[in-house]
Structure formats: structure tokens, C-alpha cells
Motif scaffolding. Structure first.
Motif, short mmCIF file in Angstrom:
data_model
loop_
_atom_site.label_atom_id
_atom_site.label_comp_id
_atom_site.label_asym_id
_atom_site.label_seq_id
_atom_site.Cartn_x
_atom_site.Cartn_y
_atom_site.Cartn_z
N THR A 189 0.89 -1.17 -0.06
CA THR A 189 0.03 0.05 -0.34
C THR A 189 0.65 1.22 -0.09
OG1 THR A 189 0.11 -0.11 2.21
CG2 THR A 189 -1.96 -1.28 1.19
N TRP A 210 7.16 2.47 -1.36
CA TRP A 210 5.58 1.74 -0.81
C TRP A 210 5.71 1.17 0.52
CZ3 TRP A 210 9.31 0.06 -4.20
CH2 TRP A 210 10.02 -1.09 -4.03
N TYR A 250 9.27 -7.73 -4.66
CA TYR A 250 8.40 -6.78 -5.13
C TYR A 250 8.60 -6.66 -6.51
CZ TYR A 250 7.23 -5.82 -0.40
OH TYR A 250 6.78 -6.00 1.06
N VAL A 303 1.62 3.34 -2.26
CA VAL A 303 2.56 3.51 -3.45
C VAL A 303 2.75 4.85 -3.95
CG1 VAL A 303 3.07 2.61 -5.76
CG2 VAL A 303 1.98 1.03 -3.97
N SER A 347 11.25 -1.22 0.38
CA SER A 347 10.24 -0.30 0.13
C SER A 347 10.52 0.94 -0.66
CB SER A 347 9.92 0.36 1.82
OG SER A 347 11.24 1.24 2.31
#
Length: 1179
Positions: free
Chosen positions: A727, A743, A758, A729, A780
Motif C-alpha cells: 500500500t 511503498w 516486489y 505506493v 520499500s
């Protein structure tokens, strides 16, 4: 008596046996209709196009068709008529076209090998089947061959050939030994797609004499065996390690062609020491998600449901510790014809128009050809109502002779499609097939559906009416379905009545009446109540029900969702259930179920059985913890948990709370799983993949929650692909040439399996580029470099693990990095509103030139001397005003009147400011001046006073004149007449004559410009009594001649004189008097405290004057009133701080710098004051 038809809520089935679209109207198979209506043949069942038969069984070639009248059947074989009457082995099934060829008694299957086609014909046309290619299956033996033993050294590569015989269909290959045990395979040893057995390198344990290749022919259920192959590996020192080379395919490149919809299989097998590992990539894209699979230890890549988009270059890479090689396979996907729009049966009435459309695609593009009744349309009988336009046949003004069956054939080199579609020209008035006077009963506030099945040609229109004289029902309240059904979404009592369905076409009209009754819902108005009774007593449950009196009600009692025990202790009387002599086993849930023919309701109550009340008072407490937790029905995503409740401690358990622990990701942390009723001792729990679960249960009663039970056994669920994607993003650039994608990562519980990664994808929003993707570790952030400046991008981040990918993620829009704007705002205009306010307008900067998110516009403005805009720039303080957003105008408040200003405008984005626009200059108009800087009254005489002044520090324009107003003040402080005097602007001194002697005057003095009058300065002065004495302005002058006042002043003067003499003597003796001590104690001006009476700060020392301020008279002796010494511009005080303005234009900038000088107070002398001055201080 009308027929009843009840529609239970949610179970109303629409009668959809009529297809009412003209393009595909079927004649309903209603027995009454079939007696009268004719219909061309339709093939309903046929054998497959490629029909491989078992030569040991009879041959059955299927061909079934329907039509009215029933069709007759005929066959062709290899393109010519097949006369089945002349072959005693061939029979046709009665009423069918299915052939049976009896080859089990005599004959051979090869005799009947060929291409068969079935034709079904009646008076309305002829339908044909596909070309059915009949071939017998074959399972030939291996050819005899002599196989020499194979001897090789440890570490060498080896290929054992299989080369199975060609069968029909091709056999399935596998390798086994003499004991019919499959040979183990691994990354080192594996079977290729051609059946050969490949060894990347051999080991001594590979030595054996029974490598046997088997071919299984499934169609005939036979297995053929190749001669055993003997392999001997010499257990010497292994060969030196070597980089990989490919055993198959050969060379650096190869080609592969596959048909659309098939499985694409690509294979690469390499040898080397140590054993190479195989990787696959697609050079010009990514491998399709959810359709890609790896087989044979990743040596085979399979893509299912292959399409033209899968064409391209695929690369396999073989890699070990000594190097890597690659092989490129160029894949081309062709396509046999496939339907885009197959032709549909057409039912028309005479004179109507219609069309048959046949559209197919393939690679190469298929050719479309039409047949009529099995004959190519070019040589078929001519029909004036028919016109052929490529893949469409257009019919106009059809007649009954236009009825026929048309065949569309779409073919290319890879296959063909054949579809039959009839044109049936019928002239039939409407018929309603729903039974007349059908009665529908529906519960109030639920949907009601009234049927009206119909047929007619042309297609009838349907209307519904309510009552004998009602108007047609409309769509605003009712729903009219295409099959004729009328739906009342929410039936009410007033919906009851008779409804008429009317079907019309140009040949006539038909109608039918149905009846609708709305019934009251069944309700339980008094539910059974929870009961706690002692063992051996009697308990009663009551269940009162209200229902529609026209419906039959049945009340049933259940215990724990099952039937009541067959025990005389249970008595059911209408709406009561009574249990006598209650036992422990009677405890549980009792349910009252009320049924009618249309609906059902239920209500439950729990019976708890307790022991007879003991003599001592019972102990009430929270329940004891549950125990004996057990996991059963263990599935991938669910498990059943059961437990035994602990003692409820005389308070019934109302619910159980189930918690879980994830020992893999969050050991020691318990989470809420679910809650169940206190009557349950089992729960079906939903589970997430790849979690090592333990469960515990807590019981709850009215007093609170029990301690947790002991944890259950652990249960590790299988890994699966992630369910969710990251979530938050975002795509934002940190530099002009990059895009930073961030993200919120998944937590361990959400990963659903090991190897969480990912897949980050991006592409320009407004471009035609394909998605660019990269797979990153569990991080991330990912930075895309080399992007154009401030371009919108579409970004998505998909989670994946070792099992697979999460669902397709949502697409988020972001932007690459910003850069400074390239262009300054143009067409800057200044409109001076008044002397202190100006309005600035400018044209917006084009969005492409902003190169970032528009933050607003910034105005730099400063006060400058005319003709010197480019001189002394560094000494000019610029003020800044920022206007947010896309505003193209703004106000500049707080300007100085009669001043010369310059300004420029700059656009601002997230990166900073763009270039400045060319400087615009403007002038503010005149304003009113400030008060004169000072006003002094000198040379007082008996009848005159002289005034001296300094001009205003801020003239704010060109001074035109001064105005002096004055008036006398008498002894009672009353003001006399006001005299108004105009003085030229170039004067700074003026003498007033002919004044009254010994009179106090009050003066009002101000300057004027063309804009008006400025602030005034006031002063008071007194004319003298005679030339030798100075009359100062004082309220006590009028009483100075009084005797008592003179005596008082003399006494005060005498006391002061004595005090001064005493002080003088003590000073000469070197002593310190109190005033001196105070001065010594406060000699350092740097540490003076704040003085409350004059507001000065003792701690501050001015850089230009280190003298401490002394207190004296509050009015200067020369009667001079001074303004603040510093009237400099704000630049003198600024340290580069930008001024800001409130919405009302007030200036809120902060300045620092010089401390303003205080007006001088009293005599600056350090000597003691004289008696005269002392007296004046009392006056």
C-alpha cells in the motif's frame, strides 16, 4: 379453480426457454408448437474432426440432428457419396445419422480410414457436419537393433537415445529398469521432450545394465520396450571441472513455431561440471504471469494458452561456477481460425430483413466461404432476397422459399471452422405458452415475478395490464423482462389482483390472465427465553407466532438443530414446549421453527441445567479455562478447532474468544481470531498461508473472561502467493532525472510464503511504451534513473514470493523529478490603487515550462531612486510576497507614498524559483505628510512668541504650506478663540506678534500636501510679565503672586539649600552619601535593570553612546518636542529578512538592528540641580 404457483423468496426461476433476439431466435420445443411449426435441421452432436479409433473395437461415427419435419441423413466418404446400403458391415442408427461399422466380426479398421461428412436434410434445408477424419490408432514395435555397452569416465556427459517408433497418437515416453521402477531424475539427470535421457555429468552410481526406454500408447493401452542399454562409469579421478555447453538444442539460436491456444514448450539441457543451473528470460518483455510454468528442473519452460503476444525471443542461460552460456529461441505463434462472431440461426417473417454474419480471425488471416444447404453458394440455386458481402449475407424482403441452412467455412493452412446457421421464414401469430389463470402467492415486501412465455413471427411485443380496465404497466414501478416476465420488485398488499399479458404482432394478438395474492409475513411475536433450571425440575419454552390466516402454519421444535429426543418427558402443545424431570443431557439450544408454504422463521433459547442449590451459598466467578484443544479437518486455508469448556462457576458462558499465535513471524504475540457462541465447542477457522498457527480459547460469562487455555498443537499452513499488494505506493522524483517509487512493504504475516519480493513496474502515462519492470528484494523504495524531467508516470508494485504473484496491483500516477522553471511570467502590469497599495497582474507561465508542481508566484519589490535602479543593488532591501496556486494577480500593501518602486515576478515550483521577469517600475502618488519633526518656541516677550520647527520626516509628497492654529488658555483652563494662520512651505521660523502679555497659549501645527493635511504637533507657551523674567508654561503661574505660595516656596528653597550644604561638606570629607552609594552600585550601564517609569532597559548599551541616561524634567528646557531620531527605511534595520503581509496588508516582517535613541530628558549635566531647577520640578 386457478392453478396455484408459489414463489418462495429468492427461489423464483425465470422461464428462459424462449430466445427473443431476432438474430438468434429459436423455435421453443413446446410439444404443441412442434406439431405445427417447421424448422430447418440443426446438427446437435458429431464426432471430433480428428477421430482416432481403436482398431479392436467397432467404429462409431456420430451425427445427430433436430428439425421439423425430422431430417433424413446421408454421408460422404473422401468427397463422394457413401452408400451404406451396399456395405453389410455399416448400419445407421434409426432416427439418427450415427454410423456403426462392425469390424469386430470381420473386416479391418484400415479399410474404413478416410474423411467422412454427414448431411441432415428436410424440406427447409440441409445442415452438414465437420469433415471427420477417421484413422485407426497404431502402436508399432521398436525396430531390432544391437546396442553396445557404453563405458565412460567419471564426470563426462552422456545422452541415452530413445527414438521411439512413430505411433498414432504419439506415445508417452518414460525410463525404467528391469524391475519396472522409474529411474530417478534430478538437475543432473533428466529426460528431454524427445524422450532421450540426458546426463550433465555421470557418477559411479550411474553404472547399471538396465536403462530401458518405454513407450506407452494410451489409445490401445499397450506399452512397447526398447532393448536395455548398459552404462559403466569408471571410478577414476573425475574429469576437470568445465563450463556449461548445451546438449540440446544445438548452436546459439533456434526457431520454434506454435499454434494459438496450445502449450508452448521450450527446452534447454546443458552439460558441465559442476552441474549447470538453467534460467529463462524473454528478451523483449517479461514472462506472462499465471501462465508460465517450469518443468523438468527448470530445463523446460511452458506457457499455456499461448497467444500472438507471446511471440518473441526467449533466452535460456546455463550457468555454473566456471561460466555461463545462453541460447536464443525465436518463437512464432500462428493461429488456426477462431471465431470472432459465428453466424446465428435467424427466424424471420415474410417481408422482413435480416443478416448472417460470419467473422473469424487467425494467423494467417482465414478465408471465408459460404455454402447453402451444403452446396457452395456460387453454384447454389439463386435467391433474389439474398446478397453476399464478404463475411455477411444480407436478406431483404424474405419469403418462405428463402428458408435454408447456410454454412460458413473459415480456413487457413492450420485448420478450419464450419458453422451451420439456418434462415427460417415463418408467419405465425402470437401464442402465449404460460398456463392460463396461474395463481402466484408472494410474501409482502418481497419480489413477485409473473410469467408470460410467448412465441410468434414476427417477434411479438409484450404489454402487461392490471385489472379489467387498467392502463399498460410502465418501467418506473415494474420491470419488464425481454422474455415477457413482469417483475414487481417490492410487492405490497395493493399489488394483489389480476394481471393480463398481451402479445401482439402484425398477424394477430394473444393474451393471458394470471392472478397475484400478497400474504402477510410470518413473525414470532414472543420468542423462547434463556432458562437456567435445576436438575429434576420442569421447564417450559413459549413460541407465539403470527401468520397469514390463509396459509397453513407448522411449528417444529428442535434441540441442538436436531429432532427432539423420543422421550415422554418432552411435550409439545401448540406454541409451548415443556420438558419434565430435567436431566443434565437436556441442556442445549432449543429452536422454534415456524413454517408456512411461502416462508419460514425461527428463534432459539438455551437451557442450562444446574445441580440443586447446595446449602452453602454458591460461588460465582469467571469461568475456568477451556481444555483439551484439538485440531481436525486440517486444510490449506481452514482448520476445525474443538475444545472442552471449563466450569462456568454458576454463571452461564455467553461466548468463547479464540486467539492465535504466529510462531514463525511474531512468536509470543497473540491476536484475536474470532468469537463464537457460548453454546459452541467447535469453530471452523479461516487460515492464512505460510503461518505456523497455535490457538488458545478463553470463556466469557457475565462476570468476565477466563484465563487462556493451554495452546493447541502447532499447525503450519502451506505457502501460497500473496493475497495483497503493498500500500501507500507513490512515485515522486528527488532529482530532475529520476523517479523514486516508494511503498509500504507487506509484513511477514501478509507475505504468504518465503522469498517475499516486489515487482516494480512503471511507464510514462501519455506514451505508448510497454511497462518496464524490475524485481527487487523486500525493500520499500526503488529509484528509476534517466527519466525526463517532470513527466507523469504510471506506477504499480506487485508482491511475489517463491510460490507466485499477488493479484494485479492498482495503478498509481506519479511524476518524475522537478527542475527549476525555465520561463519567467510575462506581461507584468502594475496598477497603482492608492498611495500605499498597488495591484500587480501577470500572464501565467505555460505548464510545460514550469517543470514541476506549480506552488505559486513570488513578487520581489523594493524602493529605489529614479535613474539608479542598477546602482547600489546590494544595499536595497527587497520585500517578497508569495501568492499560492495559479493566481495571476496580487496586491502590494504597505507602500510609501510619493515613492519610486521596482518589482519583478517569478514562478515557483517544488524545486524552487524560476527566472525573474524584467523589472517593472512604478510611482506611488502623494499622501498626507507626517507631523513636523519638532516645534520649538523661543524668544518669548510681552506680546510675541517665535516658533521654530523642522519639516516632517516623511513629507509623502511636495509640501504646499503649513497651518498654525493657536488659542489662549485662561486661569480656569478654558480655551479662547482659535486663530488660523497659513505659513508658506519654505519657512521654518515664524514670529507671532500682538499677543497678550503673561498669557498661556496652545499651538496646533501641521503640514499639508496636495493630498491633504498631515498629523499635527501641539505645544504650549506663555508670554512674559517683563523682559527680565522668563515665564515658563506651568499651571501654577497664576498663583505665584499669592502670599502663602511665596512663603511655601521660600521654605522649600531654604531646606534644599541646607541639604546641599550638608552634602557638600560630607563629600569633601571623602564620605559617601546614599545617592553616591546607589550610583556606585549601578555604575555599570551593562547590568542596569529595567526601569518601570521610563521603559528603558538598563541591560542594553548603545554602540554609539555609552553614557547612562539620567533622569530629569520630562519636558526639555528649550521646550523642544522631538520625534524619534530614526526615521530611516526598514533597510537600515533589516538583516535580509523578507517582509510578509497579512491578508489585510499589515506588515508582519521582523527587523533587527540599531536601537532607537530615546528623546533627551532633562539636563545632561552630572552636577547637582540648582535650587531653581529643583523648584521647577515641584511646580
Amino acid at each position: 379453480m386457478p392453478k396455484k404457483k408459489r414463489l418462495p423468496a429468492g427461489r423464483v426461476a425465470l422461464i428462459l426457454f424462449l430466445c427473443q433476439m431476432i438474430s438468434a431466435l429459436e423455435v421453443p420445443l413446446d410439444p404443441k408448437l412442434l406439431e405445427d411449426l417447421v424448422q430447418p435441421p440443426t446438427i446437435t452432436q458429431q464426432s471430433p474432426k480428428d477421430y482416432i479409433i481403436d482398431p479392436r473395437e467397432n467404429i462409431v461415427i456420430q451425427c445427430e440432428a433436430k428439425g421439423k419435419p425430422p431430417p433424413s441423413f446421408s454421408w460422404t466418404r473422401n468427397g463422394t457419396h457413401f452408400d451404406i446400403d451396399k456395405d453389410p458391415l455399416v448400419t445407421m442408427k434409426p432416427g439418427s445419422g450415427t454410423l456403426t461399422i462392425n469390424i469386430m466380426s470381420e473386416g479391418k479398421a484400415e479399410t474404413y480410414e478416410g474423411v467422412y461428412q454427414c448431411t441432415a436434410r428436410n424440406e427447409r434445408g440441409a445442415a452438414i457436419s465437420n469433415n471427420i477424419v477417421v484413422r485407426p490408432s497404431r502402436s508399432p514395435l521398436w525396430t531390432k537393433e544391437k546396442l553396445e555397452p557404453i563405458t565412460l569416465r567419471n564426470g563426462q556427459s552422456l545422452v541415452l537415445p530413445c527414438r521411439p517408433p512413430l505411433g498414432l497418437p504419439p506415445p508417452i515416453i518414460f525410463w525404467m529398469d528391469n524391475s519396472f521402477q522409474r529411474l530417478p531424475q534430478s538437475e543432473r539427470v533428466s529426460q528431454g521432450l524427445n524422450g532421450d535421457l540426458y546426463f550433465s555429468n555421470v557418477l559411479p552410481e550411474d553404472t547399471r545394465e538396465d536403462y530401458i526406454c518405454y513407450a506407452r500408447f494410451n489409445h490401445t493401452q499397450t506399452i512397447q520396450q526398447k532393448q536395455p542399454i548398459s552404462v559403466k562409469v569408471i571410478s577414476a579421478k573425475p574429469n576437470r571441472e568445465r563450463p556449461p555447453t548445451f546438449l540440446t538444442p544445438e548452436g546459439n539460436t533456434s526457431n520454434k513455431e506454435e499454434l494459438r491456444g496450445n502449450v508452448l514448450s521450450l527446452e534447454c539441457i546443458a552439460e558441465g561440471l559442476p552441474t549447470p543451473v538453467i534460467y529463462w528470460i524473454k528478451e523483449d518483455g517479461t514472462l506472462p504471469t499465471n501462465r508460465t510454468f517450469y518443468r523438468n528442473f527448470k530445463k523446460t519452460l511452458q506457457i499455456i494458452q499461448v497467444s500472438e503476444a507471446d511471440s518473441g525471443n526467449y533466452q535460456c542461460i546455463a550457468k555454473n561456477a566456471l561460466g555461463a552460456i545462453h541460447h536464443t529461441i525465436s518463437v512464432t505463434v500462428k493461429a488456426a481460425p477462431y471465431w470472432i462472431l459465428a453466424p446465428q440461426n435467424l427466424v424471420l417473417s415474410p417481408g422482413e430483413d435480416g443478416s448472417l454474419i460470419c467473422r473469424a480471425n487467425g494467423n494467417p488471416k482465414p478465408r471465408i466461404s459460404w455454402l447453402s444447404n451444403g452446396v457452395p453458394i456460387e453454384i447454389a440455386p439463386d435467391d433474389p432476397s439474398r446478397k453476399i458481402d464478404g463475411d455477411t449475407i444480407i436478406f431483404s424482403n424474405v419469403q418462405e422459399r428463402s428458408s435454408a441452412v447456410y454454412q460458413c467455412n473459415a480456413s487457413n493452412e492450420y485448420g478450419y471452422l464450419l458453422a451451420n446457421a439456418f434462415v427460417n421464414v415463418l408467419a405465425e401469430p402470437p401464442r402465449i405458452l404460460t398456463s392460463a389463470n396461474t395463481l402466484y402467492q408472494v410474501i409482502a415486501n418481497r419480489p413477485a415475478l409473473l410469467d408470460c412465455a410467448f412465441f410468434g413471427s414476427p417477434l411479438p411485443t409484450i404489454e402487461w395490464f392490471k385489472g379489467a380496465k387498467g392502463s399498460a404497466l410502465r418501467d418506473d414501478i415494474y420491470v419488464l423482462h425481454e422474455n415477457g416476465t413482469l417483475e414487481i420488485p417490492v410487492a405490497q398488499k395493493d399489488s394483489t389482483g389480476t394481471y393480463t399479458c398481451v402479445a401482439r404482432n402484425k398477424l394477430g394478438m394473444a393474451k393471458n390472465e394470471v392472478h397475484l395474492e400478497i400474504k402477510d409475513p410470518t413473525r414470532i411475536i414472543k420468542q423462547p427465553e434463556y432458562a437456567v433450571v435445576q436438575r429434576g425440575s420442569t421447564v417450559s419454552f413459549e413460541c407465539k407466532v403470527k401468520h397469514d390466516h390463509t396459509l397453513t402454519l407448522t411449528i417444529t421444535w428442535l434441540k441442538d438443530n436436531g429432532e427432539l429426543p423420543s422421550d415422554g418427558r418432552f411435550t409439545v402443545d401448540k406454541d409451548h414446549l415443556e420438558v419434565a424431570d430435567v436431566r443434565d443431557s437436556d441442556g442445549g439450544a432449543y429452536t422454534c421453527v415456524a413454517n408456512t408454504t411461502l416462508d419460514m422463521v425461527s428463534a432459539s433459547a438455551v437451557l442450562s441445567v444446574v445441580a440443586p442449590t447446595p446449602t452453602p451459598a454458591p460461588i460465582y466467578d469467571v469461568p475456568n479455562p477451556p481444555f483439551d484443544l484439538e485440531l481436525t479437518d486440517q486444510l490449506d486455508k481452514s482448520v476445525q478447532l474443538s475444545w472442552t469448556p471449563g466450569d462456568d462457576n454458576n454463571r452461564p458462558i455467553t461466548k468463547f474468544i479464540i486467539e492465535y499465535e504466529d510462531a514463525m513471524h511474531e512468536a509470543g504475540l497473540w491476536h484475536h481470531q474470532t468469537e463464537v457462541s457460548g453454546m459452541q465447542t467447535t469453530a471452523q477457522l479461516k487460515l492464512s498461508p505460510y503461518v505456523n498457527y497455535s490457538f488458545r480459547v478463553m470463556a466469557v460469562n457475565s462476570l468476565g473472561r477466563s484465563l487462556p487455555s493451554e495452546p493447541s498443537e502447532q499447525y503450519l499452513t502451506k505457502a501460497a502467493e500473496p493475497d495483497t499488494n503493498p500500500t501507500a505506493v507513490e512515485g515522486l522524483g528527488s532529482e530532475p532525472d529520476n523517479l523514486v517509487i516508494t511503498w509500504k512493504p507487506l509484513n511477514g504475516f501478509e507475505s504468504n510464503g518465503p522469498g517475499l519480493q516486489y515487482k516494480v513496474s512503471w511507464r510514462q502515462k501519455d506514451g505508448d511504451d510497454e511497462w518496464a519492470s524490475v524485481v527487487v528484494a523486500n525493500v520499500s523504495k526503488y529509484i528509476v534513473s534517466g527519466t525526463p524531467t517532470f513527466v507523469p508516470y504510471l506506477v504499480k508494485v506487485q508482491a511475489l514470493n517463491d510460490v507466485g504473484f499477488a493479484p494485479e496491483p492498482a495503478v498509481v500516477m506519479g511524476h518524475s523529478g522537478e527542475d527549476l522553471p525555465m520561463v519567467a511570467p510575462g506581461n507584468v502590469r502594475v496598477n497603482v490603487v492608492n498611495s500605499t497599495l498597488a495591484e500587480v497582474h501577470w500572464d501565467p507561465v505555460p505548464l510545460k515550462s514550469i517543470r514541476g508542481h506549480l506552488q505559486g508566484y513570488r513578487i520581489y519589490y523594493w524602493k529605489a531612486q529614479e535613474g539608479s535602479l542598477k546602482r547600489n543593488r546590494r544595499h536595497i532591501e527587497k520585500k517578497i510576497l508569495t501568492f499560492q496556486g495559479s493566481k495571476t494577480h496580487g496586491m502590494l500593501p504597505g507602500l510609501e507614498p510619493f515613492s519610486h518602486y521596482a518589482l519583478n515576478v517569478r514562478v515557483v515550483n517544488g524545486k524552487g524559483e524560476g527566472p525573474a521577469s524584467p523589472d517593472r517600475v512604478f510611482n506611488t502618488p502623494e499622501g498626507v505628510p507626517s507631523a513636523p519633526s519638532s516645534l520649538k518656541i523661543i524668544n518669548p516677550t510681552l506680546d510675541s512668541l517665535t516658533l521654530e520647527w523642522d519639516p516632517p520626516s516623511r513629507p509623502n509628497g511636495i509640501l504646499t504650506e503649513y497651518t498654525l492654529k493657536y488659542q489662549p488658555i485662561n486661569s480656569t483652563h478654558e480655551l479662547g478663540p482659535l486663530v488660523d494662520l497659513k505659513i508658506p512651505a519654505n519657512k521654518t521660523r515664524w514670529t507671532l506678534k500682538n499677543l497678550n502679555f503673561s498669557t498661556r497659549y496652545k499651538f496646533y501645527f501641521y503640514a499639508q500636501t496636495a493630498a491633504g493635511s498631515g498629523s499635527q504637533i501641539t505645544e504650549e507657551a506663555v508670554t512674559t510679565v517683563d523682559e527680565g523674567k522668563l515665564a515658563m508654561a506651568s499651571r501654577q503661574v497664576d498663583i505665584a503672586t499669592q502670599g502663602w505660595f511665596i512663603g511655601l516656596m521660600c521654605a522649600v528653597a531654604l531646606l534644599i539649600l541646607i541639604l546641599l550644604i550638608v552634602c557638600f561638606i560630607r563629600r569633601n570629607k571623602g564620605g559617601k552619601y546614599p545617592v553616591k552609594e546607589k550610583e556606585d552600585a549601578h555604575a555599570d550601564p551593562e547590568i542596569q535593570p529595567m526601569k518601570e517609569d521610563d521603559g528603558t532597559f538598563g541591560e542594553y548599551s548603545d554602540a554609539e553612546d555609552h553614557k547612562p541616561l539620567k533622569k530629569g524634567s520630562r519636558t526639555p528646557s528649550d521646550r523642544t518636542v522631538k520625534k524619534e531620531d530614526s526615521d530611516d527605511s526598514l533597510v537600515d534595520y533589516g538583516e535580509g529578512v523578507n517582509g510578509q503581509f497579512n491578508e489585510d496588508g499589515s506588515f508582519i516582517g521582523q527587523y533587527s538592528g540599531k536601537k532607537e535613541k530615546e528623546p533627551a530628558e532633562g539636563n545632561e549635566s552630572s552636577e547637582a540641580p540648582s535650587p531653581v531647577n529643583a523648584m521647577n520640578s515641584f511646580v
